[in-house]
Design a protein around this motif. Structure first.
Motif, PDB file in Angstrom:
ATOM      1  N   GLU A   1       0.820  -1.201   0.000  1.00 31.84           N
ATOM      2  CA  GLU A   1       0.000   0.000   0.000  1.00 31.84           C
ATOM      3  C   GLU A   1       0.866   1.268   0.000  1.00 31.84           C
ATOM      4  OE1 GLU A   1      -3.417   1.645   2.970  1.00 31.84           O
ATOM      5  OE2 GLU A   1      -3.072  -0.507   2.936  1.00 31.84           O
TER       6      GLU A   1
ATOM      7  N   THR B   1      -8.043   6.877  -4.686  1.00 29.55           N
ATOM      8  CA  THR B   1      -9.113   6.369  -3.830  1.00 29.55           C
ATOM      9  C   THR B   1      -8.528   5.725  -2.577  1.00 29.55           C
ATOM     10  OG1 THR B   1     -10.878   6.003  -5.408  1.00 29.55           O
ATOM     11  CG2 THR B   1     -10.569   4.283  -3.761  1.00 29.55           C
TER      12      THR B   1
ATOM     13  N   ALA C   1      -5.044   6.457  -1.413  1.00 25.03           N
ATOM     14  CA  ALA C   1      -3.888   7.144  -0.839  1.00 25.03           C
ATOM     15  C   ALA C   1      -4.326   8.223   0.150  1.00 25.03           C
ATOM     16  CB  ALA C   1      -3.035   7.741  -1.951  1.00 25.03           C
ATOM     17  N   TYR C   2      -3.354   8.787   0.855  1.00 24.62           N
ATOM     18  CA  TYR C   2      -3.730   9.564   2.027  1.00 24.62           C
ATOM     19  C   TYR C   2      -3.163  10.954   2.096  1.00 24.62           C
ATOM     20  CZ  TYR C   2      -5.478   5.107   2.844  1.00 24.62           C
ATOM     21  OH  TYR C   2      -6.160   3.949   2.657  1.00 24.62           O
TER      22      TYR C   2
END
Lengths: 241, 241
Positions: free
Chosen positions: A71, A121, A123-124
DNA sequence: TCGTAGTTACGTACACCGTACGTAGTGCGC
DNA sequence: GCGCACTACGTACGGTGTACGTAACTACGA
């Protein structure tokens, strides 16, 4: 005990280079670039730890020294392409123009990197380049006198709207990419199916729409209009006089 | 020859029941419900062909009689939850009110099924319930006198905006769900990191924003405002007198 | 100056994934 | 009632993410 830590953490909080031990053979940037190269050419689903390692020329498990979870690889990728934003020295003073230009850049970015919209959608937005982008946005919005929280919402909505637009436009192409037939075949099959369903009588309005002579709609125009209206929705009402 | 066909096809174009052979043990609905149940309780990543088959009580490969590709399983899932829309007998005549109500339903749906927003990025809206939804939308928009193509764009943008909003709101929770720590831990780590970065001086506007006393913003209010403005952007300008 | 602890590199191994293929049994259409 | 298309599903293959163990290396504390 512990070995590789399993604490809640953001990859950007880790120093890229630890004090002790041999110097790492690659930078985060190297890894991100390799992954982006693969995603650009072979699609997001081709990005695996093995494949990225092979692209770099190192062992698969060596990657885990840099990237604790797959991720986080996505995080690196988003950061890398976020570096492609061309942010002028200082905002123009016209926040609407600046934000509109930014939205266009985002859209272009998502077309250059067709996997980007989908990954965003997940990732941060804490990466250096994401923060640089965010800070720039806030700079553009300085002349706008609204709650700080509202500014964040505005930025999120603009990005979200661009994302939604692009995802919508790309859905078909993306599907064709990962399946053994062409986009044209897919499109014609879908159109035929839709016509058949509409003819069935269950969807009268859809049938009517399909029967009507279709005037092509310019997506760019819609896009501009939507962004413009979105920006307006955050501006205080112009109470002239 | 060929056996299982590999032609471009839409799963909804296949008849659910073939003429010959033993009658299938499950309906598409059974399968969709099982998958939805798993995704609702254990997250989207828990939805595998094996797991769904186990939930149904059949062999893994039997699923492939119903679902040619896993991607089509997602299609079934979206269709199933799209059935949860409560569509009145007929539109109210006020297309803005109808579309706004619909947007609220979509948002509620995406909160009931946290995986939905992400999957919609991948699905293709040809399912019976998706067409039912689309047809209803077109019915609502009947009083609106614009190009048919524009109506489709309007519907897509409303859905896209809802999706963008929800994805944004859910990003944190979704990440925490799939990792071995709580949402609170994650949030505090992120906040601490953000504060540290802002203090570094590289992001002056962000620092200013974080320093300012934060007035909570009501997301519902923003949502309503955004949808309202979006709808306006498609309506012809009200040229009174 | 020299252990030594923390890193890097990476091979092996495991559980799980989607799914191609083959086989056996079933029931409709001719 | 024959044949064939269909259902069911076990086995197997090539892929995935990644836990773990080991060996080499380097900066720091003594």
């Amino acid at each position: 005990m512990a070995g590789r830590a399993a604490e809640p953490e953001v990859i950007w909080a880790r120093p890229e280079r630890a004090g002790r031990g041999p110097r790492p053979a690659y930078t985060r940037r190297d890894i991100a670039d390799a992954a982006v190269r693969i995603a650009d050419s072979d699609g997001l689903e081709a990005v695996s730890m093995r494949r990225v390692a092979a692209e770099l020329g190192c062992g698969t498990m060596s990657l885990y020294n840099y990237v604790p979870r797959k991720e986080d690889l996505y995080e690196l990728m988003v950061d890398a392409v976020s570096g492609e934003y061309d942010l002028p020295e200082k905002p123009s003073g016209d926040w609407r123009a600046d934000m509109t230009a930014l939205a266009h850049q985002t859209r272009a970015l998502m077309y250059r990197h067709p996997w980007l919209a989908r990954v965003m959608t997940t990732a941060y937005f804490l990466s250096p380049n994401a923060l640089r982008y965010l800070d720039w946005c806030l700079g553009c919005l300085a002349p706008l006198d609204i709650e700080p929280g509202l500014k964040m919402q505005l930025i999120a909505m603009v990005n979200g709207t661009v994302m939604a637009t692009v995802v919508n436009e790309q859905a078909l192409a993306e599907r064709a990419r990962s399946l053994p037939w062409t986009e044209e075949q897919e499109q014609s099959v879908r159109a035929a199916y839709l016509a058949r369903q509409a003819a069935g009588g269950r969807y009268p309005h859809l049938a009517e729409l399909l029967a009507a002579p279709s005037v092509p709609v310019d997506p760019d125009e819609i896009f501009d209009m939507t962004i413009a209206r979105l920006l307006e929705s955050f501006a205080p009402p112009v109470t002239g006089a």
